[in-house]
Structure formats: structure tokens, C-alpha cells
Design an enzyme around this catalytic site. Structure first.
Site, PDB file in Angstrom:
ATOM      1  N   HIS A  17     -17.487 -35.901  31.210  1.00 36.26           N
ATOM      2  CA  HIS A  17     -19.161 -37.241  31.958  1.00 36.26           C
ATOM      3  C   HIS A  17     -20.004 -36.684  31.145  1.00 36.26           C
ATOM      4  CE1 HIS A  17     -20.607 -33.437  33.896  1.00 36.26           C
ATOM      5  NE2 HIS A  17     -18.915 -33.133  33.758  1.00 36.26           N
ATOM      6  N   GLU A  36     -12.358 -30.615  37.386  1.00 32.30           N
ATOM      7  CA  GLU A  36     -13.020 -29.128  36.945  1.00 32.30           C
ATOM      8  C   GLU A  36     -12.846 -27.551  37.545  1.00 32.30           C
ATOM      9  OE1 GLU A  36     -13.727 -27.251  34.548  1.00 32.30           O
ATOM     10  OE2 GLU A  36     -15.338 -28.235  33.731  1.00 32.30           O
TER      11      GLU A  36
END
Length: 196
Positions: A9, A82
Site C-alpha cells: 500500500h 499485516e
């Protein structure tokens, strides 16, 4: 042949603050939005068959911007999140060492197996991510798949594919909106670029 194109990202607010941002949603910065637009332009001429994104906002926003050039349906995959930093979400490394001196020493001694308070261990994340990745490549034997995810997730997959485990995890540095490519040819993994 199957090619997986990984994109981390764009820069998030918590990246900018150098804080651990696992399962916490953190908006992209102005720079992060620009990074996503640039990577979208880089990938605009490629035939992408499938786009998969972590379900966290910073990945979904990055995927949406890239997808403006492709007009595909985006599939979300929560297992591509994550590492869950639990009680340490939003804290810097220095703050963790200051506020959790004993736990941070345990973490440094065994960063793979130490379970973060109210979170998970790196090994837990590695298993979660790679189980999801294995399911994905079992369903898709050829074509090109774009995965928009996080640095830890991408490092975990590359480590597993190249070393057969977690040992190579720290040997990869994954930049915001870097393009990393993995080809799987007859079951054999080949990294063709990192942070393109």
C-alpha cells in the site's frame, strides 16, 4: 505460468509517524495517494486477471486507485492483513521499549515466536498468510494476479516461497507502492523483481 504482482500500500499516516500499524486502519497520506496513482499508471498496460487486497483501508484505497485503470472486481482477503500488533498498535519502537521494557526484551530475543500482548506472533502471521496464499495458488494455476497488501505479508510470502519457511523474512525490504513480482513455473517460484 502464474505471475503474482505484489504491491505494498501507499504511505499511510502511521507509516509517516513511524508507528506500528498492523490491523489498525490508517489513511493514506497525500504522498501515499500519489504513490498509488503512479503505480497504477505503471501497471495500466498489463493484463491483470484478478486483484486481491487486504481488507484494511490503506490497501483497499491503493487497490481502488490501481484498479481505476483495469475495472476489475476487487476480492478482499482478511488473511493478507499485516501482523496484529495488539496492545502495541500505533506505538513507535522507542515507546514500546519504554512502556513495555520486559516484553520488548522478550520480543527482541525471539521475534519469530514472541506473541505480542493481545496480538499475534510473527510465526502466527506467517502461517495465516501462507495458508491463504497456498489456497489461492491452488485455485489459480496461470495468469496474472495483483495482490495489494503489507510489507510483512509480502516478506512472509517471499520468504516461504524462496527458503521454505520464515528464515528469510528480514532479507527483503518492501517499499510503499513498490512492485514485486513472483513467477511460479511448474511449481517452481522465481522472484523476477523487488520494488520495481
Amino acid at each position: 505460468m502464474l505471475e503474482i504482482v505484489f504491491v505494498r500500500h501507499g504511505e499511510s499516516e502511521m507509516n509517516k509517524e513511524r508507528a506500528y500499524c498492523g490491523w489498525t486502519n490508517s489513511l493514506l497520506t497525500k504522498n501515499g495517494l500519489e504513490q498509488a496513482k503512479l503505480v497504477g499508471e505503471k501497471l495500466s498496460c498489463e493484463d491483470i486477471d484478478l486483484i486481491i487486497s487486504s481488507d484494511l483501508d490503506r490497501c483497499l484505497k491503493t487497490a481502488d486507485i490501481i484498479n481505476s485503470f483495469h475495472k476489475k472486481n476487487i476480492t478482499t482477503e482478511p488473511d493478507f492483513r499485516e501482523l496484529h500488533f495488539g496492545s502495541w498498535e500505533g506505538l513507535s519502537y522507542d515507546r514500546i521499549c519504554r512502556d513495555f521494557p520486559q516484553k520488548s526484551k522478550e520480543w527482541e530475543k525471539d521475534f519469530i515466536n514472541f506473541k505480542i500482548p493481545r496480538g499475534e506472533s510473527l510465526f502466527d502471521m506467517h502461517q495465516r498468510v501462507n495458508n491463504a496464499f497456498d489456497r489461492m495458488i491452488a485455485r489459480h494455476k496461470e495468469g496474472k494476479i495483483l495482490i495489494v497488501s503489507h510489507s510483512g505479508v509480502i516478506r512472509s510470502i517471499l520468504s516461504q516461497q524462496i527458503s521454505g519457511g520464515i528464515d528469510a523474512y528480514w532479507k527483503f525490504k518492501i517499499e510503499n507502492c513498490g512492485i514485486t513480482r513472483l513467477q511460479i513455473v511448474d511449481g517452481f517460484p522465481i522472484i523476477t523483481s523487488i520494488n520495481q
